[in-house]
Design a protein around this motif. Structure first.
Motif, mmCIF file in Angstrom:
data_model
loop_
_atom_site.group_PDB
_atom_site.id
_atom_site.type_symbol
_atom_site.label_atom_id
_atom_site.label_comp_id
_atom_site.label_asym_id
_atom_site.label_seq_id
_atom_site.Cartn_x
_atom_site.Cartn_y
_atom_site.Cartn_z
ATOM 1 N N GLY A 126 21.661 8.360 11.981
ATOM 2 C CA GLY A 126 21.900 6.997 11.522
ATOM 3 C C GLY A 126 22.331 6.927 10.068
ATOM 4 N N ASP A 127 22.379 5.716 9.551
ATOM 5 C CA ASP A 127 22.732 5.473 8.155
ATOM 6 C C ASP A 127 21.728 6.188 7.250
ATOM 7 N N VAL A 128 22.218 6.834 6.193
ATOM 8 C CA VAL A 128 21.339 7.579 5.287
ATOM 9 C C VAL A 128 20.345 6.650 4.585
ATOM 10 N N CYS A 129 20.647 5.373 4.514
ATOM 11 C CA CYS A 129 19.760 4.406 3.864
ATOM 12 C C CYS A 129 18.827 3.713 4.848
ATOM 13 N N GLY A 130 18.966 4.003 6.128
ATOM 14 C CA GLY A 130 18.174 3.335 7.144
ATOM 15 C C GLY A 130 19.043 2.423 7.990
ATOM 16 N N GLU A 131 18.577 2.114 9.198
ATOM 17 C CA GLU A 131 19.340 1.283 10.114
ATOM 18 C C GLU A 131 19.495 -0.132 9.550
ATOM 19 N N ARG A 132 20.708 -0.642 9.592
ATOM 20 C CA ARG A 132 20.965 -1.959 9.017
ATOM 21 C C ARG A 132 20.148 -3.039 9.717
ATOM 22 N N LEU A 133 19.933 -2.876 11.016
ATOM 23 C CA LEU A 133 19.144 -3.852 11.766
ATOM 24 C C LEU A 133 17.752 -3.989 11.163
ATOM 25 N N LEU A 134 17.129 -2.875 10.815
ATOM 26 C CA LEU A 134 15.795 -2.914 10.218
ATOM 27 C C LEU A 134 15.856 -3.444 8.790
ATOM 28 N N ARG A 135 16.845 -3.042 8.048
ATOM 29 C CA ARG A 135 16.962 -3.524 6.667
ATOM 30 C C ARG A 135 17.145 -5.039 6.629
ATOM 31 N N GLN A 136 17.901 -5.578 7.582
ATOM 32 C CA GLN A 136 18.067 -7.030 7.642
ATOM 33 C C GLN A 136 16.753 -7.708 8.019
ATOM 34 N N ALA A 137 15.999 -7.099 8.938
ATOM 35 C CA ALA A 137 14.709 -7.675 9.323
ATOM 36 C C ALA A 137 13.749 -7.702 8.136
ATOM 37 N N ILE A 138 13.777 -6.678 7.306
ATOM 38 C CA ILE A 138 12.935 -6.647 6.110
ATOM 39 C C ILE A 138 13.382 -7.707 5.110
ATOM 40 N N VAL A 139 14.680 -7.872 4.956
ATOM 41 C CA VAL A 139 15.213 -8.930 4.073
ATOM 42 C C VAL A 139 14.708 -10.300 4.515
ATOM 43 N N ASP A 140 14.790 -10.576 5.809
ATOM 44 C CA ASP A 140 14.341 -11.870 6.332
ATOM 45 C C ASP A 140 12.843 -12.056 6.124
ATOM 46 N N TYR A 141 12.088 -10.993 6.327
ATOM 47 C CA TYR A 141 10.635 -11.063 6.146
ATOM 48 C C TYR A 141 10.270 -11.324 4.688
ATOM 49 N N LEU A 142 10.898 -10.613 3.768
ATOM 50 C CA LEU A 142 10.582 -10.774 2.351
ATOM 51 C C LEU A 142 10.970 -12.146 1.827
ATOM 52 N N ARG A 143 12.051 -12.689 2.356
ATOM 53 C CA ARG A 143 12.487 -14.016 1.907
ATOM 54 C C ARG A 143 11.424 -15.064 2.222
ATOM 55 N N VAL A 144 10.856 -14.994 3.394
ATOM 56 C CA VAL A 144 9.889 -16.001 3.823
ATOM 57 C C VAL A 144 8.493 -15.717 3.272
ATOM 58 N N SER A 145 8.071 -14.445 3.333
ATOM 59 C CA SER A 145 6.688 -14.121 3.001
ATOM 60 C C SER A 145 6.446 -13.906 1.517
ATOM 61 N N SER A 147 9.046 -14.580 -1.078
ATOM 62 C CA SER A 147 10.017 -15.302 -1.922
ATOM 63 C C SER A 147 10.945 -14.349 -2.669
ATOM 64 N N ILE A 148 11.278 -13.249 -2.038
ATOM 65 C CA ILE A 148 12.194 -12.273 -2.618
ATOM 66 C C ILE A 148 13.553 -12.417 -1.957
ATOM 67 N N PRO A 273 -1.814 -16.278 -3.402
ATOM 68 C CA PRO A 273 -1.462 -15.149 -4.266
ATOM 69 C C PRO A 273 -0.382 -15.525 -5.267
ATOM 70 N N LEU A 274 -0.384 -14.839 -6.408
ATOM 71 C CA LEU A 274 0.674 -15.008 -7.381
ATOM 72 C C LEU A 274 1.962 -14.413 -6.818
ATOM 73 N N PRO A 275 3.114 -14.906 -7.270
ATOM 74 C CA PRO A 275 4.380 -14.374 -6.749
ATOM 75 C C PRO A 275 4.563 -12.921 -7.151
ATOM 76 N N PRO A 276 5.253 -12.133 -6.339
ATOM 77 C CA PRO A 276 5.508 -10.740 -6.720
ATOM 78 C C PRO A 276 6.405 -10.677 -7.947
ATOM 79 N N LEU A 277 6.295 -9.591 -8.677
ATOM 80 C CA LEU A 277 7.152 -9.408 -9.847
ATOM 81 C C LEU A 277 8.627 -9.475 -9.469
ATOM 82 N N LYS A 278 8.955 -8.925 -8.297
ATOM 83 C CA LYS A 278 10.355 -8.887 -7.871
ATOM 84 C C LYS A 278 10.945 -10.278 -7.755
#
Length: 444
Positions: A126-145, A147-148, A273-278
Motif C-alpha cells: 500500500g501507500d508508504v504513508c498508510g491507506e488513504r481510506l484510513l487517513r481520511q477516517a482519522i481526519v474526520d474523527y479528529l475534526r469532530v472529537s 477540533s483539529i 477537556p481543554l483543546p489539544p495543542l494542535k
C-alpha cells in the motif's frame, strides 16, 4: 468469604497439590455453575481472579486452562508469581484497555466483509504513508472529537508510538539536538529518543503540567518538546491554557517542534477537556501523535501522526525508506470500523464502563486505607505513599501484581512516592475489592 473466592481457593489448592496439572482444561463456566448450583457469573469471577494471578490462562473459544508457565516457589506460604505469560493480563497491568469490552464479533464481521470484497490490487504493497481510506477516517474523527482541522496528506500511519517517534526524529532531528521531556514521564520512550542521538532534557511537571518557564530557563537551546498535555502521564494533570500559549509562543520563537502525545484523551470522566495543542497551532509547530492501542487493542499495532503541511514532503520522503508496516487489510478494516460508526459507539461504551470501574477500584482502595490521587480521567490510578515506593512495588510484584513505582518514571525531579496501577480490566466491584485486598496484603 464470597462464593467465587471459595471456588477460586479450591482451584488454587488443587493446582498446588498437583491434582490439576499444567495444561489441564477446566469445565466451562456454564457447565460448572450447573454442577455447583451457583450462577455462571460466580464461576466467571473465580476464573477471572485466577487468570489475573497467573494460575489460569484463557485460550479464546478453546476454553480456560491451568497455566503451563506458572512457577511455584518452594515455600507453601509463598503465593505463585507470574512468570512472563503474554496471553493474559496481570492484575493492575498498565497500558491495556478493557480487553473484555472490545466488540470482537463486529470487528470480525467488518474484516470478513473486507476480505470478501478485496480486489487483486489490494494484495500489493500500500501507500508508504498508510491507506488513504484510513487517513481520511482519522481526519474526520479528529475534526469532530478534537477540533483539529487537517488533510489526509498530513496523516501518517505507523506501527505504534515508538515507530511514530522514530519517524519524527529521523525526519526532523540532527544528532546532539535536545528534547524537553516531562519529569516524571513515560519511561519506555526514552531509549527510542536516545537511540536517535537526541539528548533528553527533563523538565518538571507540576499541577499545571509541564513547567514551560523552567524548560526555557534550563534548556533554551532545545529543538523539541515531548509532552502529554491532555492528561499528563503519570500525574494525570492537564497542561493549563496559559502554559499552552506559552509553549506555542516558545516553539514559534525558537523554531522548535512540539510533539503532542494524546494517548488517552478519549477517556475523561469529569468536566470538559481543554483543546489539544494542535487545534491552537497557528504557527504550525505541533506534531500530533495518536494511537489505537488504548482505544481498541494493543495487538492492532496502529498509530498515526498529524504533521504540519510544510513538512508533509519531508515526512513522506522518510516514510518511503521503510514504508508503512501495518497490513493493508488491517488498515482497511479499521477505516470501515470507524466510518460505520462502530468506533464512536465503542468509545462511548468504554467511557461508561471505565467510569464505573474506576469508581469500584477507587472505593475499594480507599476502604483498604490507600490514598488515591484525584484525577479527571485516564486509564490508571496513582496511590500516594510515604517512603520507598520501589520497595513497596517489589513486594507487590512478587505477589503477582503488576503495579509500578512512580519514582521509576522520574529522571531528576523529586516528589512524593506513588504506586501506579490500571483499573481497566477490573470487571466487578467484588473483583476490585479482592484486588485491593491483595495489594494491601502484599504490602504488609
Amino acid at each position: 468469604m464470597p462464593r467465587y473466592q471459595q471456588i477460586a481457593r479450591q482451584l488454587k489448592t488443587a493446582i498446588e497439590k498437583g491434582e490439576l496439572k499444567p495444561g489441564t482444561r477446566l469445565p466451562s463456566s456454564r457447565t460448572w455453575s450447573q454442577e455447583l448450583g451457583v450462577s455462571r457469573s460466580t464461576v466467571e469471577n473465580a476464573y477471572a481472579e485466577l487468570v489475573a494471578q497467573g494460575w489460569l490462562t484463557r485460550r479464546g473459544q478453546a476454553g480456560t486452562f491451568v497455566s503451563e508457565q506458572l512457577r511455584l516457589e518452594t515455600s507453601p506460604a509463598t503465593p505463585a508469581v507470574f512468570a512472563g505469560e503474554n496471553d493474559t493480563p496481570q492484575l493492575f497491568q498498565m497500558g491495556l484497555p478493557a480487553l473484555d469490552l472490545f466488540p470482537r464479533d463486529i470487528w470480525a464481521r467488518v474484516m470478513g466483509r473486507r476480505l470478501r470484497t478485496q480486489t487483486r490490487f489490494d494484495l500489493a504493497v500500500g501507500d508508504v504513508c498508510g491507506e488513504r481510506l484510513l487517513r481520511q477516517a482519522i481526519v474526520d474523527y479528529l475534526r469532530v472529537s478534537r477540533s483539529i482541522e487537517c488533510l489526509p496528506e498530513q496523516v501518517f500511519i505507523t506501527s505504534g508510538y515508538a515507530a511514530s517517534m522514530m519517524l519524527i526524529l529521523r525526519t526532523l532531528a540532527k544528532p546532539g539536538e535536545g528534547m524537553w521531556v516531562e519529569d516524571p514521564g513515560f519511561p519506555l520512550i526514552r531509549p527510542v529518543v536516545a537511540q536517535e542521538s537526541v539528548v533528553l532534557m527533563p523538565v518538571a511537571a507540576d499541577a499545571d503540567g509541564l513547567d514551560v518557564s523552567a524548560g526555557i530557563r534550563d534548556y533554551p537551546q532545545a529543538r523539541f518538546a515531548l509532552l502529554t498535555p491532555a492528561h499528563q502521564s503519570p500525574l494525570g494533570v492537564a497542561l493549563s491554557l496559559a502554559r499552552r500559549h506559552q509553549l506555542l509562543e516558545w516553539a514559534d520563537r525558537a523554531q522548535a517542534w512540539i510533539i503532542e502525545d494524546d494517548y488517552d484523551s478519549e477517556f475523561r470522566y469529569h468536566g470538559k477537556p481543554l483543546p489539544p495543542l494542535k487545534s491552537l497551532d497557528a504557527p504550525q509547530r505541533v506534531i500530533y501523535a495518536g494511537t489505537f492501542s488504548k482505544s481498541l487493542f494493543p495487538a492492532l499495532r496502529t498509530a498515526w501522526l498529524v504533521v504540519p503541511l510544510t513538512q508533509v514532503a519531508h515526512f513522506r520522503q522518510q516514510a518511503a525508506l521503510t514504508a508503512c508496516s501495518v497490513p493493508v487489510l488491517w488498515q482497511q478494516t479499521l477505516a470501515d470500523f470507524m466510518r460505520d460508526g462502530h468506533f464512536w459507539r465503542h468509545l462511548k461504551r468504554m467511557r461508561q464502563h471505565y467510569a464505573q470501574r474506576r469508581q469500584w477500584m477507587d472505593s475499594a482502595l480507599t476502604e483498604q486505607g490507600f490514598s488515591v490521587v484525584p484525577q479527571e480521567g485516564g486509564i490508571q490510578l496513582v496511590i500516594a505513599v510515604a517512603g520507598d515506593d520501589n520497595a513497596l512495588v517489589r513486594k507487590a510484584n512478587q505477589a503477582g501484581l503488576a503495579v509500578q513505582a512512580l519514582s521509576r518514571w522520574r529522571i531528576t525531579s523529586t516528589g512524593q512516592g506513588g504506586i501506579l496501577l490500571s483499573f481497566t480490566n477490573i470487571r466487578s466491584a467484588e473483583m476490585a475489592q479482592q484486588a485491593a485486598y491483595q495489594l494491601r496484603l502484599a504490602l504488609t
